[in-house]
Design an enzyme around this catalytic site. Sequence first.
Site, PDB file in Angstrom:
ATOM      1  N   ASN A  11       0.832  -1.207   0.000  1.00  0.00           N
ATOM      2  CA  ASN A  11       0.000   0.000   0.000  1.00  0.00           C
ATOM      3  C   ASN A  11       0.872   1.265   0.000  1.00  0.00           C
ATOM      4  OD1 ASN A  11      -1.644   2.183   0.734  1.00  0.00           O
ATOM      5  ND2 ASN A  11      -3.036   0.867   1.899  1.00  0.00           N
ATOM      6  N   ASP A  70      -0.615  -3.874  10.004  1.00  0.00           N
ATOM      7  CA  ASP A  70      -1.982  -4.164   9.597  1.00  0.00           C
ATOM      8  C   ASP A  70      -2.888  -3.197  10.338  1.00  0.00           C
ATOM      9  OD1 ASP A  70      -3.355  -6.152   7.836  1.00  0.00           O
ATOM     10  OD2 ASP A  70      -4.601  -6.345   9.620  1.00  0.00           O
TER      11      ASP A  70
HETATM   12  P1  ITT Z   1      -0.840  -4.166   3.070  1.00  0.00           P
HETATM   13  O1  ITT Z   1      -0.143  -4.524   1.815  1.00  0.00           O
HETATM   14  O2  ITT Z   1       0.046  -3.427   4.037  1.00  0.00           O
HETATM   15  O3  ITT Z   1      -1.575  -5.310   3.708  1.00  0.00           O
HETATM   16  P2  ITT Z   1      -3.525  -3.090   2.665  1.00  0.00           P
HETATM   17  O4  ITT Z   1      -4.017  -1.858   1.971  1.00  0.00           O
HETATM   18  O5  ITT Z   1      -4.067  -4.424   2.222  1.00  0.00           O
HETATM   19  O6  ITT Z   1      -1.932  -3.052   2.619  1.00  0.00           O
HETATM   20  P3  ITT Z   1      -4.603  -3.538   5.346  1.00  0.00           P
HETATM   21  O7  ITT Z   1      -4.829  -4.983   5.094  1.00  0.00           O
HETATM   22  O8  ITT Z   1      -3.917  -3.122   6.610  1.00  0.00           O
HETATM   23  O9  ITT Z   1      -3.785  -2.830   4.188  1.00  0.00           O
HETATM   24  O10 ITT Z   1      -6.026  -2.809   5.230  1.00  0.00           O
HETATM   25  C1  ITT Z   1      -6.191  -1.600   5.747  1.00  0.00           C
HETATM   26  C2  ITT Z   1      -7.544  -1.032   5.356  1.00  0.00           C
HETATM   27  O11 ITT Z   1      -7.779   0.079   6.216  1.00  0.00           O
HETATM   28  C3  ITT Z   1      -7.620  -0.471   3.954  1.00  0.00           C
HETATM   29  O12 ITT Z   1      -8.963  -0.507   3.510  1.00  0.00           O
HETATM   30  C4  ITT Z   1      -7.189   0.964   4.126  1.00  0.00           C
HETATM   31  O13 ITT Z   1      -7.749   1.823   3.144  1.00  0.00           O
HETATM   32  C5  ITT Z   1      -7.741   1.286   5.501  1.00  0.00           C
HETATM   33  N1  ITT Z   1      -6.827   2.186   6.206  1.00  0.00           N
HETATM   34  C6  ITT Z   1      -5.602   1.871   6.704  1.00  0.00           C
HETATM   35  N2  ITT Z   1      -5.038   2.927   7.278  1.00  0.00           N
HETATM   36  C7  ITT Z   1      -5.903   3.955   7.127  1.00  0.00           C
HETATM   37  C8  ITT Z   1      -5.862   5.306   7.485  1.00  0.00           C
HETATM   38  O14 ITT Z   1      -4.815   5.837   8.081  1.00  0.00           O
HETATM   39  N3  ITT Z   1      -6.912   6.070   7.182  1.00  0.00           N
HETATM   40  C9  ITT Z   1      -7.987   5.543   6.559  1.00  0.00           C
HETATM   41  N4  ITT Z   1      -8.098   4.283   6.164  1.00  0.00           N
HETATM   42  C10 ITT Z   1      -7.065   3.475   6.451  1.00  0.00           C
END
Ligand code: ITT
Length: 193
Positions: A11, A70
């Site tokens: 991400n 995560d």
């Molecule tokens: P990884 O490769 O790190 O797993 P990912 O995008 O799949 O990346 P996650 O599984 O941790 O990440 O999912 C996190 C979810 O929460 C995702 O829908 C993000 O958009 C949301 N999210 C994470 N941090 C956020 C933030 O600071 N503000 C708003 N939404 C957030």
Amino acid sequence: MHMKMVFATGNPNKVREISQILDGRFDLVGLKDIGCTEEIPETTGTIQGNAIQKAMYVYENYGMDCFSEDTGLEVFALDMEPGVDTALYAGPQKDPEANMAKLLRNLEGKTDRKARFRTVIAFVKGGEVKTFEGIVEGKIALGKRGTKGFGYDPIFLPEGKDISFAQMDKDEKNKISHRGRAMNKFLSYLKGG
Ligand code: ITT
């Protein structure tokens, strides 16, 4: 202290925020830089478990120390959902607009809009794992506000502020956010030993 660190995430928004918090203290190395282009499994069913799973995956398959994180959004009136399923709430496309729309729909008519973001950072060094948690309490707005940030930021109002994360500058969000808080714990651990 100018160390190289693999940050195991796909991400780019997380990379952007964490680079800003690190402010040049480490050289962040991405998954592509180490030749990891496959999707890393996230199958444990908990935020902490998935953070550990991602960092251990890189350690076991690429032999590198690294950290991952995560993040989940926990909504009290929805029994703490979406939680570990935050990214996939509205389906496998991980579409933030569809995710926010689904959450707003599920909260329609509910007066309790209390929610919190939880981040767990997992750091693997020599096969040993340490975790660092950061939480920000707040509530879900009635509609979207602001265009900065990413993910659910337009509908999250952190406690003590009248604006959403998407209406804040990066510094202001990082100071109080789940990710900023988890990262500060991780940084003090690194400084201490
Ligand atoms: P990884 O490769 O790190 O797993 P990912 O995008 O799949 O990346 P996650 O599984 O941790 O990440 O999912 C996190 C979810 O929460 C995702 O829908 C993000 O958009 C949301 N999210 C994470 N941090 C956020 C933030 O600071 N503000 C708003 N939404 C957030």
